[in-house]
Motif scaffolding. Structure first.
Motif, short mmCIF file in Angstrom:
data_model
loop_
_atom_site.label_atom_id
_atom_site.label_comp_id
_atom_site.label_asym_id
_atom_site.label_seq_id
_atom_site.Cartn_x
_atom_site.Cartn_y
_atom_site.Cartn_z
N LYS A 187 2.93 -41.17 34.73
CA LYS A 187 2.67 -39.72 35.68
C LYS A 187 1.93 -38.96 34.59
O LYS A 187 0.92 -38.07 35.20
N THR A 188 2.32 -38.87 33.30
CA THR A 188 1.51 -37.88 32.51
C THR A 188 0.19 -38.63 32.25
O THR A 188 -0.72 -37.77 32.02
N ARG A 189 -0.12 -39.81 32.03
CA ARG A 189 -1.27 -40.44 32.03
C ARG A 189 -2.08 -39.99 33.14
O ARG A 189 -3.51 -39.67 32.91
N PHE A 215 -0.67 -33.79 24.60
CA PHE A 215 -0.64 -33.48 26.08
C PHE A 215 0.64 -33.80 26.70
O PHE A 215 1.06 -34.80 26.42
N HIS A 216 0.97 -32.68 27.44
CA HIS A 216 2.17 -33.08 28.38
C HIS A 216 2.31 -32.18 29.54
O HIS A 216 1.63 -31.21 29.72
N VAL A 217 3.14 -32.51 30.55
CA VAL A 217 3.18 -31.78 31.76
C VAL A 217 4.56 -31.00 31.72
O VAL A 217 5.71 -31.48 31.45
N ALA A 264 -0.19 -28.32 33.11
CA ALA A 264 -0.67 -29.16 32.26
C ALA A 264 -0.84 -28.53 30.68
O ALA A 264 -1.35 -27.24 30.82
N VAL A 265 -0.32 -29.17 29.76
CA VAL A 265 -0.54 -28.38 28.53
C VAL A 265 -0.99 -29.56 27.54
O VAL A 265 -0.46 -30.33 27.55
N MET A 266 -2.30 -28.83 26.94
CA MET A 266 -3.03 -29.42 25.65
C MET A 266 -3.15 -28.71 24.63
O MET A 266 -3.47 -27.56 24.84
#
Length: 90
Positions: free
Chosen positions: A6-8, A52-54, A67-69
């Motif tokens: 899901k993250t990808r 990167f994560h959600v 979305a957080v980068m």
């Protein structure tokens, strides 16, 4: 679908949306490695550490995915966040 998948999937959406400058190799989801401890994708490069994560946030009765980068280097850290469109669960 597991958390990494899901993250990808979210990363594929986020790459063209972000305002952060990414090295060409990181403009594809394949250059990122999974960090199970953080539930995030990351890449260490000469340009810095990319993550990167959600995240999720409750807004009233709605749950919003974010979305957080981030990029951390010798000069400091930059972070980009954006609400993600709803993606139906498979």
């Amino acid at each position: 679908m597991d958390v990494e998948a899901k993250t990808r999937e979210a990363l594929v959406w986020a790459i063209p949306e972000t305002v952060l400058r990414l090295p060409p190799m990181l403009r594809q989801a394949g250059g990122w490695k999974w960090d199970a401890d953080d539930a995030s994708l990351f890449c260490l490069r000469d340009e810095g550490e990319f993550r990167f994560h959600v995240a999720a946030e409750r807004r009233g009765s709605r749950k919003v995915r974010i979305a957080v980068m981030s990029i951390a280097d010798d000069d400091g850290m930059a972070k980009w966040e954006a609400d993600m469109p709803e993606i139906p669960d498979a």
